[in-house]
Design an enzyme around this catalytic site. Structure first.
Site, PDB file in Angstrom:
ATOM      1  N   GLY A  76      18.702  15.648  88.636  1.00 35.18           N
ATOM      2  CA  GLY A  76      17.252  15.655  88.889  1.00 35.18           C
ATOM      3  C   GLY A  76      17.353  13.886  89.559  1.00 35.18           C
ATOM      4  N   GLY A  77      15.930  13.722  89.788  1.00 35.93           N
ATOM      5  CA  GLY A  77      15.904  12.183  90.409  1.00 35.93           C
ATOM      6  C   GLY A  77      15.953  12.438  91.935  1.00 35.93           C
ATOM      7  N   SER A 142      19.475   2.653  86.552  1.00 37.74           N
ATOM      8  CA  SER A 142      18.822   4.165  86.887  1.00 37.74           C
ATOM      9  C   SER A 142      19.771   5.373  86.077  1.00 37.74           C
ATOM     10  CB  SER A 142      19.132   4.421  88.635  1.00 37.74           C
ATOM     11  OG  SER A 142      18.697   3.365  89.282  1.00 37.74           O
ATOM     12  N   GLY A 155      24.720  10.968  84.803  1.00 40.01           N
ATOM     13  CA  GLY A 155      24.566   9.966  83.590  1.00 40.01           C
ATOM     14  C   GLY A 155      23.698   8.689  84.247  1.00 40.01           C
ATOM     15  N   CYS A 173      15.186   5.547  93.882  1.00 37.01           N
ATOM     16  CA  CYS A 173      14.602   6.859  93.106  1.00 37.01           C
ATOM     17  C   CYS A 173      13.007   7.145  93.453  1.00 37.01           C
ATOM     18  CB  CYS A 173      14.256   5.981  91.683  1.00 37.01           C
ATOM     19  SG  CYS A 173      16.068   5.207  90.884  1.00 37.01           S
TER      20      CYS A 173
END
EC number: 2.3.1.181
Length: 214
Positions: A76-77, A142, A155, A173
């Site tokens: 994700g992200g 992050s 991670g 991000c």
């Protein structure tokens, strides 16, 4: 909580993103298939590259794709940057043995990062509506995770003493106006090896791990 066994790798050399990604997938697949019940932790540094998560806005890359190494991956992200001087930690964990709740897991990672920074007398916090850790108004760490059948991958990264100008080529991000920070902005002459020791210690405490080498 019952102690869990985890393999840990902590290379001193700068590592290729592709090589370490393949390593994570190997351990994730083994946990999913039941061939192994041992988790996997990796701590190290990458050569300069950019990664983008599922559904990322390509407009957050402020350069042509042929100018830099860019990897679209199963996390994700939004877009982020990896480079020497940034400590990256990957956790391949079977959440069946912890808590099958990704919100819990993300908050656990934020807690680990804040405890690491506190160990170096750096005040940090989270921000409502965002994932990651900030020092004041600047982002210092992050987080981006993937999860398949409750087995995690990817991670977090903590900027220790990296070249922050590499973040100028992206919208970090996906946050417009996001400014980045290094731990070395607050603690001079910081060696990334010192940070690695503390990250390992706090992960061990938070997840009750017995670490082994492969």
């Amino acid at each position: 909580m019952i102690n869990r066994t985890s393999i840990i790798k902590q290379p001193d050399k700068i590592s290729s993103f592709c090589d370490v990604y393949k390593l994570q997938k190997k351990y994730q697949d083994a946990l999913i298939s039941g061939k192994s019940n041992i988790d996997f932790i990796w701590l190290g540094e990458h050569q300069l590259c950019y990664t983008i998560g599922r559904g990322s806005n390509m407009g957050n890359l402020l350069f042509s794709l042929d100018e830099q190494d860019v990897f679209k991956i199963d996390r994700g992200g939004e877009v982020t940057c990896h480079m020497p001087g940034q400590l990256v930690t990957y956790l391949v964990l079977d959440l069946h043995n912890f808590n099958k709740d990704l919100n819990w897991y993300l908050r656990k990672i934020e807690k680990i990062i804040i405890k690491v920074l506190s160990s170096f007398n750096i005040d940090s916090s989270t921000k409502d509506g965002f994932t990651g850790v900030w020092t004041g108004e600047r982002k210092i760490a992050s987080i981006g995770i993937g999860c398949k059948r409750w087995v995690t991958i990817h991670g977090f990264s903590i900027n220790v003493n990296c070249k922050l100008e590499n973040f100028d080529k992206i919208v970090p991000c996906g946050i417009q106006g996001c400014q980045m920070a290094n731990m070395s902005d607050y603690k001079k002459n910081l060696d990334i090896k010192e940070v690695k020791i503390i990250v390992k210690k706090i992960i061990q405490e938070e997840f009750y791990f017995n670490f082994i080498s492969e």
